[in-house]
Enzyme design. Structure first.
Site, mmCIF file in Angstrom:
data_model
loop_
_atom_site.group_PDB
_atom_site.id
_atom_site.type_symbol
_atom_site.label_atom_id
_atom_site.label_comp_id
_atom_site.label_asym_id
_atom_site.label_seq_id
_atom_site.Cartn_x
_atom_site.Cartn_y
_atom_site.Cartn_z
ATOM 1 N N GLU A 9 0.853 -1.191 0.000
ATOM 2 C CA GLU A 9 0.000 0.000 0.000
ATOM 3 C C GLU A 9 0.884 1.236 0.000
ATOM 4 O OE1 GLU A 9 -3.405 0.371 0.099
ATOM 5 O OE2 GLU A 9 -3.556 -1.791 -0.193
ATOM 6 N N PRO A 190 5.050 8.054 2.746
ATOM 7 C CA PRO A 190 5.514 7.512 1.462
ATOM 8 C C PRO A 190 6.934 6.928 1.546
ATOM 9 C CG PRO A 190 4.513 9.677 1.179
ATOM 10 C CD PRO A 190 4.634 9.446 2.659
ATOM 11 N N ASN A 191 7.198 5.984 0.679
ATOM 12 C CA ASN A 191 8.529 5.377 0.535
ATOM 13 C C ASN A 191 9.056 4.751 1.823
ATOM 14 O OD1 ASN A 191 8.592 6.308 -2.169
ATOM 15 N ND2 ASN A 191 9.158 8.337 -1.400
ATOM 16 N N ARG A 192 8.134 4.315 2.653
ATOM 17 C CA ARG A 192 8.496 3.612 3.903
ATOM 18 C C ARG A 192 9.245 4.504 4.890
ATOM 19 N NH1 ARG A 192 4.620 1.482 1.639
ATOM 20 N NH2 ARG A 192 4.448 -0.769 1.665
ATOM 21 N N LEU A 193 9.183 5.827 4.681
ATOM 22 C CA LEU A 193 9.843 6.735 5.631
ATOM 23 C C LEU A 193 8.792 7.221 6.640
ATOM 24 C CD1 LEU A 193 12.229 8.560 3.145
ATOM 25 C CD2 LEU A 193 12.701 6.655 4.684
#
Ligand SMILES: Cc1cc2nc3c(=O)[nH]c(=O)nc-3n(C[C@H](O)[C@H](O)[C@H](O)COP(=O)(O)O)c2cc1C
Length: 213
Positions: A9, A190-193
């Site tokens: 996701e 976003p971007n797993r940050l």
């Protein structure tokens, strides 16, 4: 259909910033819990309870949050259940809320303590009669011979309590409070940050630290 390894996701609904959170972890939990309710998260009070048994083996299961006080979380269960026995041997427990709709997770650790009998009684009295009887029917966590065992016990309990105005509180049923030592709020980014803010109780005060995602 996607392969499992391709399932992911995108998280971008919100942010979690030091300058916008409450200095008190429980107050911050209230804020997020109310937002989960407003967003109509399905059963926002469903939480994963993790315990450790006397040999150090972990176990997790879902229970329902039934009360939120200034500095305590409350849930109810069977005092003979596996979880209750585990709590008796290790009062350190963990709670986890996953509010996917808001891309949020809250992790809580602390120590469990039984509620008073009066507190359990007050809540038990407020439950529908079917749930009250259910507490008497189910020897929670024990192996039972078959499904009929429960149906038969239910019939027995219906007869037993047919003429009483109030089903009594079983002495093997009641609540636990968790007084939190740590609460971590996680907001997907976003971007797993992702944003992670962890509150730690130090000498009665909450310290807020940002953790790497
Ligand atoms: C949504 C949901 C809510 C639940 N709420 C409770 C609860 O409040 N108390 C409880 O004892 N079990 C509850 N259960 C059942 C537990 O997950 C578990 O099966 C049961 O308590 C036995 O756990 P134990 O054998 O580890 O003690 C719930 C399960 C689900 C899926």
């Amino acid at each position: 259909m996607n392969k499992i390894e391709d399932m992911r996701e995108h998280y971008d609904l919100s942010t979690l910033d030091e300058q916008h959170v409450d200095a008190d972890a429980m107050k911050q939990f209230h804020v997020w819990f109310n937002e989960a309710r407003k967003a109509e998260v399905l059963e926002p009070n469903a939480m994963t309870l993790s315990t450790i048994d006397k040999d150090g083996n972990p176990a997790s299961r879902t229970v329902l949050l039934k009360g939120l006080e200034t500095d305590r979380f409350l849930f109810y269960t069977n005092y003979n259940s596996d979880k209750a026995q585990e709590i008796e041997s290790h009062s350190a427990i963990a709670l986890l809320f996953l509010w996917k709709k808001l891309q949020r997770q809250v992790r809580i650790t602390g120590f469990a303590k039984k509620t008073t009998k009066e507190q359990s009684q007050a809540y038990f009295n407020s439950r529908p009669k079917g749930s009250q009887l259910g507490a008497w029917v189910s020897p929670q966590s024990q192996v039972i011979p078959n499904k009929d065992f429960l149906a038969n016990r239910k019939e027995d309990m219906i007869k037993k309590f047919m003429d009483v105005a109030n089903v009594p509180l079983p002495d093997f049923w009641g609540g636990y409070y968790l007084k939190p030592e740590k609460i971590e709020f996680w907001q997907g980014r976003p971007n797993r940050l992702h944003d992670r803010l962890r509150y730690r109780r130090v000498d009665g005060n909450w310290i807020i630290e940002r953790l790497a995602p």
